[in-house]
Design a protein around this motif. Structure first.
Motif, short mmCIF file in Angstrom:
data_model
loop_
_atom_site.label_atom_id
_atom_site.label_comp_id
_atom_site.label_asym_id
_atom_site.label_seq_id
_atom_site.Cartn_x
_atom_site.Cartn_y
_atom_site.Cartn_z
N ASP A 58 0.84 -1.20 0.00
CA ASP A 58 0.00 0.00 0.00
C ASP A 58 0.87 1.24 0.00
O ASP A 58 1.73 1.41 0.87
N GLY A 59 0.65 2.11 -0.99
CA GLY A 59 1.38 3.37 -1.02
C GLY A 59 2.67 3.30 -1.81
O GLY A 59 3.04 2.27 -2.39
N ASP A 60 3.38 4.39 -1.81
CA ASP A 60 4.64 4.52 -2.55
C ASP A 60 5.79 4.02 -1.67
O ASP A 60 6.51 4.80 -1.06
N VAL A 61 5.93 2.69 -1.61
CA VAL A 61 6.87 2.10 -0.64
C VAL A 61 7.97 1.26 -1.31
O VAL A 61 8.70 0.57 -0.61
N ASP B 157 11.18 1.86 0.20
CA ASP B 157 11.32 1.22 1.51
C ASP B 157 11.74 -0.25 1.36
O ASP B 157 12.52 -0.76 2.17
N ASP C 115 9.46 4.48 -9.01
CA ASP C 115 8.48 3.71 -9.77
C ASP C 115 9.03 2.31 -10.02
O ASP C 115 10.15 1.99 -9.60
N PRO D 229 2.63 1.60 -7.80
CA PRO D 229 1.79 2.17 -6.74
C PRO D 229 0.61 2.88 -7.38
O PRO D 229 0.64 3.19 -8.56
N PRO D 230 -0.48 3.14 -6.63
CA PRO D 230 -0.53 3.11 -5.15
C PRO D 230 -0.72 1.73 -4.53
O PRO D 230 -0.54 1.57 -3.33
N THR D 231 -1.14 0.73 -5.34
CA THR D 231 -1.20 -0.63 -4.80
C THR D 231 -0.23 -1.47 -5.59
O THR D 231 -0.58 -2.10 -6.59
N LEU E 101 4.52 -3.64 5.34
CA LEU E 101 4.12 -2.60 4.40
C LEU E 101 2.87 -2.98 3.62
O LEU E 101 2.36 -2.17 2.83
N GLY E 102 2.40 -4.20 3.82
CA GLY E 102 1.23 -4.67 3.07
C GLY E 102 0.96 -6.13 3.37
O GLY E 102 0.72 -6.50 4.51
#
Length: 303
Positions: A20-23, A26, A66, A121-123, A176-177
């Motif tokens: 979830d999100g721009d990770v 991370d 990305d 992302p976002p998913t 993170l998900g």
């Protein structure tokens, strides 16, 4: 000791992560922190660790991340344990596993771990795969002389060193998900060793059949005869031929030397008892004395 793991053309184990999100940045950072995945070059983004003073996660910091951040990776390293040409277990950041297997038919030029962004992302959807069973406690023995197609080789010592890094990486990605095992990327006969959270290091070889015999006399004749009985029983079951047999020896005699012996002493005891010649160098031996178990490979106790 030698390397018994392989590098295959296609993936051997794999996971899918939904984030979830721009990770994605991370994920790169977590790979570096755990030692499971460190990008060395990413030509599509102009990154080369040999000329950069920054890690890849630091290089990406402050810019939109990305899928190209992963799909554009040229090479990546993982902190891996392996057996060097001198027969010693060493740990190093390895980029290409095939280089460690110069004489093996299981050699191919692949990275220990490969990441690919399948959806932005976002998913985001992320695949984490390996074309090697080096991460697993039991690897395929298909390339070994006399091995059955589905036989497994013991890789527990190496996997016990580096698989925890992969497990930590997957656990932190799951924060993170969501992370799940990818059945399409996982070899079915090796799948018993992995879950959605990583590699299981506590599993036993399901293709090993142990024939147990009890001995009680502290002297060697009783131990030797127990080994002979176990070997005879194993040979009486040809229907279990695809399974590798092991000999198990049990004693409840508290005065037996094996009760108080460490692994090295127990090995010398078995050599002195000539168990190696009884087993003809083909069977693993497990000695259970009370709550202490010693496990010996055939070459360890050969006379």
């Amino acid at each position: 000791m030698r390397n018994r793991w392989n590098v295959e053309k296609d993936s051997v184990i794999g996971w899918l992560a939904t984030l979830d999100g721009d990770v994605l940045g991370d994920v790169v950072r977590l790979g570096e922190e755990t030692g499971a995945y460190r990008v060395v070059t990413a030509p599509a983004l102009g990154f080369d660790r040999s000329v950069e003073s920054r890690s890849y996660s630091e290089y990406l910091s402050g810019r939109p991340v990305d899928p190209a951040a992963l799909s554009g990776v040229g090479s990546a390293a993982s902190r891996i344990a392996y057996v060097n040409p001198s027969g010693l277990v060493v740990e190093d950041d390895v980029v290409e596993l095939g280089a460690l297997l110069p004489e093996s038919p299981g050699r191919r030029p692949r990275a220990p771990l490969e990441l690919m962004a399948l959806r932005p992302p976002p998913t985001a959807r992320l695949s984490i795969t390996s074309c090697s069973d080096i991460w697993l406690p039991w690897c395929s023995a298909w390339h070994e002389d006399g091995a059955h197609r589905d036989d497994l080789a013991d890789n527990r010592e190496l996997a016990g060193r580096h698989a925890p890094r992969l497990n930590a990486f997957l656990t932190r990605i799951a924060e993170l998900g969501d992370v799940e095992l990818d059945p399409e990327s996982t070899t079915p006969r090796l799948g018993f060793q992995v879950t959605g959270r990583g590699v299981r290091l506590d599993v036993e070889n399901p293709r090993e059949r142990t024939v147990w015999e009890r001995f009680g006399d502290p002297g060697w004749p009783d131990l030797l005869e127990a080994a002979r009985r176990a070997v005879r029983r194993a040979e009486q079951h040809p229907e279990s031929a695809p399974y590798r047999s092991a000999v198990g020896l049990i004693t409840d005699a508290i005065d037996h030397p094996l009760f108080r012996a460490d692994h090295d002493v127990a090995r010398e005891i078995l050599r002195a008892a000539a168990v190696g010649s009884v087993l003809d160098g083909s069977m693993r031996v497990k000695v259970l004395a009370g709550e202490v178990q010693h496990v010996f490979e055939p070459e360890e106790i050969a006379p």
